[in-house]
Every structure is written in structure tokens, then in C-alpha cells.
Design a protein around this motif. Structure first.
Motif, PDB file in Angstrom:
ATOM      1  N   ARG A 134     -12.955   1.718   4.015  1.00 14.91           N
ATOM      2  CA  ARG A 134     -11.874   1.571   4.976  1.00 14.91           C
ATOM      3  C   ARG A 134     -10.805   0.677   4.379  1.00 14.91           C
ATOM      4  NH1 ARG A 134     -11.810  -1.953  10.593  1.00 14.91           N
ATOM      5  NH2 ARG A 134      -9.809  -1.167  11.379  1.00 14.91           N
ATOM      6  N   VAL A 135      -9.555   1.111   4.460  1.00 13.94           N
ATOM      7  CA  VAL A 135      -8.451   0.321   3.928  1.00 13.94           C
ATOM      8  C   VAL A 135      -7.432   0.070   5.027  1.00 13.94           C
ATOM      9  CG1 VAL A 135      -6.586   0.176   2.240  1.00 13.94           C
ATOM     10  CG2 VAL A 135      -8.747   1.293   1.621  1.00 13.94           C
ATOM     11  N   ILE A 136      -7.061  -1.183   5.198  1.00 12.40           N
ATOM     12  CA  ILE A 136      -5.965  -1.557   6.079  1.00 12.40           C
ATOM     13  C   ILE A 136      -4.771  -1.826   5.176  1.00 12.40           C
ATOM     14  CG2 ILE A 136      -5.108  -3.210   7.779  1.00 12.40           C
ATOM     15  CD1 ILE A 136      -8.034  -3.784   8.510  1.00 12.40           C
ATOM     16  N   GLY A 137      -3.815  -0.897   5.180  1.00 12.69           N
ATOM     17  CA  GLY A 137      -2.660  -1.008   4.300  1.00 12.69           C
ATOM     18  C   GLY A 137      -1.522  -1.773   4.947  1.00 12.69           C
ATOM     19  N   ALA A 186       0.799  -1.232   0.000  1.00 10.01           N
ATOM     20  CA  ALA A 186       0.000   0.000   0.000  1.00 10.01           C
ATOM     21  C   ALA A 186       0.829   1.278   0.000  1.00 10.01           C
ATOM     22  CB  ALA A 186      -0.931   0.000   1.219  1.00 10.01           C
ATOM     23  N   GLY A 187       2.134   1.151   0.185  1.00 11.60           N
ATOM     24  CA  GLY A 187       2.954   2.351   0.328  1.00 11.60           C
ATOM     25  C   GLY A 187       3.441   2.959  -0.966  1.00 11.60           C
ATOM     26  N   GLU A 194      -0.515   1.841  -3.581  1.00 11.57           N
ATOM     27  CA  GLU A 194      -0.818   3.174  -3.059  1.00 11.57           C
ATOM     28  C   GLU A 194      -1.987   3.802  -3.820  1.00 11.57           C
ATOM     29  OE1 GLU A 194       1.581   7.282  -1.942  1.00 11.57           O
ATOM     30  OE2 GLU A 194       2.244   6.107  -3.670  1.00 11.57           O
ATOM     31  N   ALA A 195      -1.969   3.674  -5.156  1.00 15.69           N
ATOM     32  CA  ALA A 195      -3.045   4.251  -5.959  1.00 15.69           C
ATOM     33  C   ALA A 195      -4.382   3.593  -5.637  1.00 15.69           C
ATOM     34  CB  ALA A 195      -2.727   4.088  -7.446  1.00 15.69           C
ATOM     35  N   THR A 196      -4.368   2.282  -5.409  1.00 13.61           N
ATOM     36  CA  THR A 196      -5.604   1.573  -5.074  1.00 13.61           C
ATOM     37  C   THR A 196      -6.108   1.983  -3.703  1.00 13.61           C
ATOM     38  OG1 THR A 196      -4.857  -0.303  -6.414  1.00 13.61           O
ATOM     39  CG2 THR A 196      -6.664  -0.698  -4.885  1.00 13.61           C
ATOM     40  N   THR A 197      -5.202   2.090  -2.755  1.00 19.98           N
ATOM     41  CA  THR A 197      -5.574   2.530  -1.410  1.00 19.98           C
ATOM     42  C   THR A 197      -6.201   3.914  -1.446  1.00 19.98           C
ATOM     43  OG1 THR A 197      -3.850   1.194  -0.360  1.00 19.98           O
ATOM     44  CG2 THR A 197      -4.662   3.093   0.875  1.00 19.98           C
ATOM     45  N   THR A 198      -5.589   4.821  -2.188  1.00 20.76           N
ATOM     46  CA  THR A 198      -6.107   6.189  -2.300  1.00 20.76           C
ATOM     47  C   THR A 198      -7.495   6.196  -2.919  1.00 20.76           C
ATOM     48  OG1 THR A 198      -3.881   7.118  -2.504  1.00 20.76           O
ATOM     49  CG2 THR A 198      -5.706   8.448  -3.339  1.00 20.76           C
ATOM     50  N   ARG A 199      -7.676   5.450  -3.989  1.00 24.22           N
ATOM     51  CA  ARG A 199      -8.972   5.416  -4.666  1.00 24.22           C
ATOM     52  C   ARG A 199     -10.059   4.858  -3.753  1.00 24.22           C
ATOM     53  NH1 ARG A 199     -10.732   4.891 -10.316  1.00 24.22           N
ATOM     54  NH2 ARG A 199     -12.835   4.032 -10.319  1.00 24.22           N
TER      55      ARG A 199
END
Length: 258
Positions: free
Chosen positions: A28-31, A10-11, A16-21
Motif C-alpha cells: 500500500r502506498v500513500i502518495g 509520487a506524481g 512515481e517509479a517507486t510508487t508503481t514498483r
């Protein structure tokens, strides 16, 4: 409806782009990543994978809606197979029980167009046999012999094949969990920025990875597809490895559908 997603890698890049979207869409996203994420874990190790599973369970209270195994490496070193294959498979398998409490569970992984490129049979067999020690030994031999790139292509082919073999089984399809993967071609990241910044670099890249439709793309393009694959709308895609590649697959395999 707000959903809970787990995204490894996720970093940076596609993760990262998927987490942001997903977060912008209200989910809720657990990265998970080596640094700068909700969970710090090294997926190249058994300890790191176990820590990831424990922390996801704790942070989610034992229930998640989707898993996205995005974390990966492309370095010509043995650790690449540990993250790309064994880390991804461990992520999917260890978190599968947490998906069962969701009304619409989904799972996806990131393979690569490199899965169509030359690979090492011995390393591939070790991966699919689940023999991490043998895989590590063979990967070191490839690196020592100057064939380190095959570690990456083989690890991604192994992951794509694992998805195909497992998606229709009782553990996944039988539990109403669509399991699929994407296989991106060249993604515009800091690693590729220098290569595409010159005409010579672009020509070299086009020879190695022909992408006639719009060429290399930003990680947000992959994020959009991953978001759909792990959303509630995807009810019947099962075991698909979708080549998000600007046409590389079609150029390489032409009219072959197998």
C-alpha cells in the motif's frame, strides 16, 4: 507481507517509479504531491507539511512501515531549498512517530550527486541550523546574483549531512529505524530527454557529469534501490548516502573515502 509506504513526489520521476514498483509488489502506498496523488500538499510551506502529516495519519490510522522523502526541485529559485531540505526533513521528522508502530520501520530520502558540487556555506549553515527564514533570504540573494544553481547543490548537501547526523541517534537508530539516502546522478526524465537526444548534448553532459558505467539511467533504477532500502531486508544500513551515479563519485573523488 503487505507494508504501508508514504512516498512524497509520487506524481513524477523517481517518486512515481517507486510508487508503481511498490504497488506492483502488493504494498500500500500513500502518495504525496502537488497534484495527482492521494494527498495534495505543497511541501515548500509549513501549512502544506502540516497538511501532509495530518492526512498521512488519517489515511494510515496512525501506523506506517516506511517513509520515502523523494519530492524535490532543481530550479534556481528559493523554493528549491524549501522543498529539498526543509520539506524533506519535515516529512521524515513528522512521520517518524507513525513508524514506531511498525515491526520493521524504514526511512529514506533522495539527495543527489550535486551534493559533491560547489555549494554556498551561508545557505548550508542556515539549513543545518534549521533557520528557514535565513535560508530563504540567502537563497534569494544567490538567485539575484546569478548563482541560483548553488541553491540546489547546497540543499542536497544539507539533506545528505542531515541524514548522516541523525541516522545514528536515539530518534532513529535507537528506535530501530534505518535512515539512509540515495544520491542519483543524471536520471532520464522529460527534463533531461532533450539534452540526451543529441550527440552534442550527450558530450556536454558527459563533461559536466561523467558517468562511465552505463551513463544516465531511468527512474526505475533508483526506485529499485529505494525499495530495498525501505524493505524488511535492510536491517543494518545506517546513515548511508549511496551514490547511484554510474561512477561520478569515484571519478570526482577518486580514492577518497571521506
Amino acid at each position: 507481507m503487505t507494508r504501508t509506504y508514504v512516498v512524497t513526489g509520487a506524481g513524477s520521476g523517481i517518486g512515481e517509479a517507486t510508487t508503481t514498483r511498490l504497488r506492483e509488489d502488493g504494498h500500500r502506498v500513500i502518495g504525496v504531491d502537488l497534484r495527482g496523488a492521494d494527498i495534495t500538499a505543497d511541501l515548500s510551506t509549513e501549512e502544506g507539511r502540516a497538511e501532509m502529516a495530518r492526512e498521512v495519519t488519517r489515511l494510515s490510522d496512525g501506523s506506517i512501515d516506511a517513509v520515502l522523502a523523494v519530492a524535490g526541485m532543481n530550479a534556481p529559485i528559493p523554493a528549491t531549498v524549501l522543498v529539498n531540505y526543509f520539506g524533506a526533513v519535515a516529512t521524515l521528522e513528522s512521520l517518524q512517530p507513525l513508524l514506531k508502530r511498525s515491526e520493521a520501520p524504514r526511512a529514506a530520502a533522495v539527495a543527489s550527486m550535486a551534493s559533491l558540487q560547489p555549494h554556498d556555506t551561508a545557505l548550508l549553515e542556515a539549513c543545518l541550523d534549521g533557520d528557514e527564514a535565513a535560508a530563504l533570504t540567502r537563497a534569494q540573494e544567490l538567485a539575484d546574483d546569478g548563482n541560483g544553481y548553488q541553491i540546489y547543490s547546497t540543499s542536497k548537501q544539507a539533506l545528505a549531512r542531515w541524514i548522516r547526523l541523525n541516522a545514528p541517534t536515539e530518534q532513529w537508530a535507537g528506535a530501530d529505524i534505518p535512515l539512509n539516502a540515495i544520491a542519483p546522478a543524471v536520471v532520464l526524465t522529460p527534463m533531461t530527454a532533450e539534452l540526451v537526444s543529441t550527440e552534442a548534448g550527450r558530450e556536454q553532459l558527459d563533461k559536466q557529469v561523467p558517468m562511465p558505467l552505463n551513463g544516465p539511467f531511468p527512474p526505475e533504477t533508483a526506485a529499485a534501490l529505494l525499495t530495498w532500502l525501505t524493505g524488511e531486508e535492510n536491517t543494518h544500513l545506517c546513515g548511508q548516502v549511496i551514490f547511484l551515479d554510474g561512477g561520478y563519485d569515484a571519478v570526482t573523488r577518486q580514492d577518497s573515502t571521506w
